[in-house]
Design an enzyme around this catalytic site. Structure first.
Site, PDB file in Angstrom:
ATOM      1  N   ARG A 246     -27.338 -15.032   9.206  1.00 48.82           N
ATOM      2  CA  ARG A 246     -25.978 -14.690   9.604  1.00 48.82           C
ATOM      3  C   ARG A 246     -25.039 -15.860   9.340  1.00 48.82           C
ATOM      4  O   ARG A 246     -25.403 -17.025   9.531  1.00 48.82           O
ATOM      5  CB  ARG A 246     -25.904 -14.338  11.101  1.00 48.82           C
ATOM      6  CG  ARG A 246     -26.361 -12.925  11.444  1.00 48.82           C
ATOM      7  CD  ARG A 246     -25.416 -11.874  10.879  1.00 48.82           C
ATOM      8  NE  ARG A 246     -25.768 -10.525  11.287  1.00 48.82           N
ATOM      9  CZ  ARG A 246     -26.652  -9.748  10.645  1.00 48.82           C
ATOM     10  NH1 ARG A 246     -27.286 -10.203   9.579  1.00 48.82           N
ATOM     11  NH2 ARG A 246     -26.886  -8.513  11.070  1.00 48.82           N
ATOM     12  N   GLU A 275     -16.753 -12.085   6.118  1.00 54.47           N
ATOM     13  CA  GLU A 275     -17.304 -11.414   4.946  1.00 54.47           C
ATOM     14  C   GLU A 275     -16.463 -10.203   4.561  1.00 54.47           C
ATOM     15  O   GLU A 275     -16.004  -9.466   5.449  1.00 54.47           O
ATOM     16  CB  GLU A 275     -18.752 -11.001   5.218  1.00 54.47           C
ATOM     17  CG  GLU A 275     -19.653 -12.197   5.449  1.00 54.47           C
ATOM     18  CD  GLU A 275     -21.078 -11.828   5.829  1.00 54.47           C
ATOM     19  OE1 GLU A 275     -21.978 -12.666   5.621  1.00 54.47           O
ATOM     20  OE2 GLU A 275     -21.299 -10.702   6.331  1.00 54.47           O
ATOM     21  N   HIS A 294     -24.089 -10.903   1.175  1.00 52.33           N
ATOM     22  CA  HIS A 294     -24.827 -10.292   2.286  1.00 52.33           C
ATOM     23  C   HIS A 294     -25.587  -9.047   1.811  1.00 52.33           C
ATOM     24  O   HIS A 294     -25.445  -7.946   2.362  1.00 52.33           O
ATOM     25  CB  HIS A 294     -23.879  -9.932   3.431  1.00 52.33           C
ATOM     26  CG  HIS A 294     -24.572  -9.854   4.762  1.00 52.33           C
ATOM     27  ND1 HIS A 294     -23.952 -10.113   5.959  1.00 52.33           N
ATOM     28  CD2 HIS A 294     -25.859  -9.529   5.086  1.00 52.33           C
ATOM     29  CE1 HIS A 294     -24.808  -9.964   6.951  1.00 52.33           C
ATOM     30  NE2 HIS A 294     -25.975  -9.600   6.441  1.00 52.33           N
TER      31      HIS A 294
END
Length: 351
Positions: A246, A275, A294
């Site tokens: 994360r 993000e 991600h």
């Protein structure tokens, strides 16, 4: 005649894989209601307020005001359970859910192989300079290949921050290429770490000896900004930092400074604090950084696993069973009272 309470489950836009809906379709007693972020907010609130289950989007896709927090729970008094898309659940206010008697579940383990393989891929990329030389080949004529000699992974030491489902699979993959595995996990004993393929050490020792530091822990109040100037200074100048867990676990400004100053050799990043990051993000300007948006846990196989795990877990919840990936067991007593008030039967007792 008494009307049977609706087992209404809501989700936004799309599930990560259609297999979830195929599984849930076999249970006509469960009503699955698709909401859309683009729809008028008030109309969506009306539908959300009737839900007893909320399948929450990943943080990247999730939009305000649909974060499972105290405000949403107050407006949705029928809600009994919240489930995250994958292993991560940092977008859910677990404390607020527990206080409201709402259980929180995740899909831990569903994408363990995908994330572990991605972490290893980032290690290979930074060690072999794959990302750097790929960019150079697209912009430089007469490239001098001797300038891009990398390093072998065999014989190197990887330090894992967390050796749970994903960390243990990462350990297995690293050992398969001849790497030595150190692990820092304060929730496990030395024997448990050894069973998962690592050697237990404290964090300073791990940072001192690791050629690769790979993060595999959740983001929490304890781990937020866990890696800052002090931690990067303890790493080898030849070491690489990898994060597929994360954003926010590492301080991005501190990592940038460490890379620019040469205190560490490079970084492989799948996660950022915000993000997607802006193209002008300082870390994305560095040749020593390999970045992905991600996607570590988004292999086709992992998406099917996440969807299947979630669908079967929702069936367990509506059947009054203890869900296999319950995050806040302390909410179970109040949840059972609320569940019984809605469905007129009591869920199983916690083991």
């Amino acid at each position: 005649m008494t009307e049977t309470p609706e087992k209404r489950l809501v989700y936004f836009d799309s599930w990560v894989d259609p297999s979830a809906l195929e599984i849930l379709r076999e249970r006509p007693d469960i009503r699955v209601d698709q909401l859309r972020y683009a729809d008028p907010t008030e109309a969506t609130w009306e539908r959300m307020c009737r839900a007893v289950g909320y399948q929450c989007s990943s943080r990247v896709e999730l939009r305000n005001p649909w974060f499972p927090d105290a405000t949403l729970l107050e407006r949705c008094p029928s809600l009994l359970a919240v489930s995250s898309t994958g292993a991560g659940y940092d977008m859910v206010d677990v404390k607020a859910c527990t206080a409201a008697g709402v259980i929180v579940c995740n899909q831990g383990g569903s994408n363990r192989n995908a994330v572990a393989e991605h972490a290893l891929g980032l290690m290979f990329s930074v060690s072999k300079k794959i990302g750097t030389v790929d960019r150079a080949m697209r912009t430089q004529r007469g490239l001098n290949r001797w300038q891009y000699a990398g390093n072998d992974m065999q014989g190197k030491t990887v330090g894992l921050i967390g050796i749970g489902a994903i960390g243990s699979r990462t350990a297995e993959l690293c050992r398969s290429v001849g790497m030595h595995v150190l692990a820092y996990d304060p929730f496990l004993s030395a024997a448990q770490v050894a069973e998962r393929g690592g050697q237990q050490v404290d964090l300073p020792e791990l940072l001192q000896h690791a050629d690769f530091v790979s993060v595999h822990c959740p983001r929490s109040e304890t781990t937020f900004d866990m890696f800052g100037t002090e931690q990067f200074a303890q790493m080898k100048p030849s070491a690489f930092f990898i994060n597929t867990a994360r954003g926010g676990i590492h301080n991005e400004a501190a990592l940038y400074d460490a890379l620019v100053a040469g205190r560490i050799a490079g970084a492989g990043l799948d996660v950022f604090l915000h993000e997607p990051p802006a193209c002008e993000h300082p870390l994305l300007t560095l040749e020593s950084v390999v970045a992905t948006p991600h996607i570590a846990g988004l292999s086709c196989e992992a998406q099917r696993n996440m969807a299947s795990y979630a669908a079967h877990q929702w069936i367990d919840i509506f059947d009054g069973k203890v869900p296999p990936r319950l995050i806040n067991p302390e909410a179970w007593p109040r949840y059972c009272e609320r569940f019984r008030g809605v469905f007129s039967f009591t869920p199983q007792a916690l083991a």
